[in-house]
Design an enzyme around this catalytic site. Sequence first.
Site, PDB file in Angstrom:
ATOM      1  N   ASP A  24      42.178  37.747  42.426  1.00 18.68           N
ATOM      2  CA  ASP A  24      41.807  37.800  41.114  1.00 18.68           C
ATOM      3  C   ASP A  24      41.440  38.561  40.695  1.00 18.68           C
ATOM      4  OD1 ASP A  24      42.491  37.190  38.555  1.00 18.68           O
ATOM      5  OD2 ASP A  24      41.930  35.386  38.257  1.00 18.68           O
ATOM      6  N   ASN A  72      54.225  36.221  37.154  1.00 21.09           N
ATOM      7  CA  ASN A  72      53.470  37.432  36.674  1.00 21.09           C
ATOM      8  C   ASN A  72      54.856  37.740  36.460  1.00 21.09           C
ATOM      9  OD1 ASN A  72      51.086  37.574  39.605  1.00 21.09           O
ATOM     10  ND2 ASN A  72      50.877  37.612  37.292  1.00 21.09           N
TER      11      ASN A  72
HETATM   12  C1  FPP Z   1      44.948  39.583  40.035  1.00 22.26           C
HETATM   13  O1  FPP Z   1      44.177  40.666  39.172  1.00 22.26           O
HETATM   14  C2  FPP Z   1      45.730  39.989  40.972  1.00 22.26           C
HETATM   15  C3  FPP Z   1      47.490  40.633  40.889  1.00 22.26           C
HETATM   16  C4  FPP Z   1      48.249  39.190  39.987  1.00 22.26           C
HETATM   17  C5  FPP Z   1      47.803  41.566  41.465  1.00 22.26           C
HETATM   18  C6  FPP Z   1      47.356  41.261  43.178  1.00 22.26           C
HETATM   19  C7  FPP Z   1      47.939  42.907  43.259  1.00 22.26           C
HETATM   20  C8  FPP Z   1      48.015  43.739  44.584  1.00 22.26           C
HETATM   21  C9  FPP Z   1      45.255  43.442  44.768  1.00 22.26           C
HETATM   22  C10 FPP Z   1      47.548  44.458  45.173  1.00 22.26           C
HETATM   23  C11 FPP Z   1      48.616  44.032  46.176  1.00 22.26           C
HETATM   24  C12 FPP Z   1      49.014  45.104  47.755  1.00 22.26           C
HETATM   25  C13 FPP Z   1      49.736  44.647  48.292  1.00 22.26           C
HETATM   26  C14 FPP Z   1      49.964  46.139  50.030  1.00 22.26           C
HETATM   27  C15 FPP Z   1      49.392  43.578  48.846  1.00 22.26           C
HETATM   28  P1  FPP Z   1      44.584  40.571  37.449  1.00 22.26           P
HETATM   29  O2  FPP Z   1      45.631  42.249  37.257  1.00 22.26           O
HETATM   30  O3  FPP Z   1      45.157  38.649  37.196  1.00 22.26           O
HETATM   31  O4  FPP Z   1      43.476  40.756  37.231  1.00 22.26           O
HETATM   32  P2  FPP Z   1      42.688  40.107  35.711  1.00 22.26           P
HETATM   33  O5  FPP Z   1      42.198  38.324  36.199  1.00 22.26           O
HETATM   34  O6  FPP Z   1      41.246  40.466  36.299  1.00 22.26           O
HETATM   35  O7  FPP Z   1      43.019  40.426  34.276  1.00 22.26           O
END
Ligand code: FPP
Length: 250
Positions: A24, A72
Amino acid sequence: MEQLLNYPQIQSNKIPTHVAIIMDGNGRWAKKQGLMRIFGHHKGVDAVRGAIEFAAEIGIKYVTMYAFSTENWNRPPIEVNALMKLLVDSIEKELPTLMKNGIRLKTLGNISQLPGNCAEQLFKAEEQTKNNDNTTLILALSYSGRWDITQAMKKIGNDIQNGLLDPNSITDELIGETLNTAQYPDPDLLIRTSGEQRISNFLLWEIAYSEVYFTEVLWPDFTKQHFLDAILDYQNRERRFGKTTEQIAK
Ligand code: FPP
């Protein structure tokens, strides 16, 4: 006790078998740099690579990463599409690294909901890595704990309706065996980055006895050193599984 060459602080007889990670903070990381959210996800892929390498190095057998939750899908389409493209590109690009490190890729979730090229790419990577036996990387995609429990309940309900199952023979083992995670041991350790202290519908059934580790670090900043800190913290915990300290010591 045998020592891990690069990490002598780690007790090699207490390595968690399965670590689950809620990655996250990508969006906040990007915002802090004045960038669009997708740049945070891009940087997040580097953190994924580091975490997997570390897991393979110290002998963690299973790592489950929450890459895209059922919820998501409600994000703006531009972000969903960019994430899907990032996923396909990353899987393709990282395949040689997965092979080099003996990593087997598996997916967990409602993969049929993903765009065709994404599901295809994942299937290809699963096939190509299926004989790797160092560490299994389980990517949770279009996944939520409640989704999995619901599909398990439907299967069990159908079996009862078809006379194949007596409701009295429903046990927690049977429910566990009906989940899509049946082939994996329950996580020993759950890590969540970015300072949020929630489970967010991840592996609800499986984390009944997992140790939980929260860190303020945003996912794109999560390094091997941060993973090491989590492992050392885990190794200092006493896992009692409902028993007393005295019973555990026996
Ligand atoms: C949460 O951060 C992250 C996600 C929903 C996506 C995670 C995906 C990746 C790291 C890429 C995955 C790729 C591979 C190859 C596994 P957020 O967007 O919720 O952050 P925030 O809470 O700060 O808005």
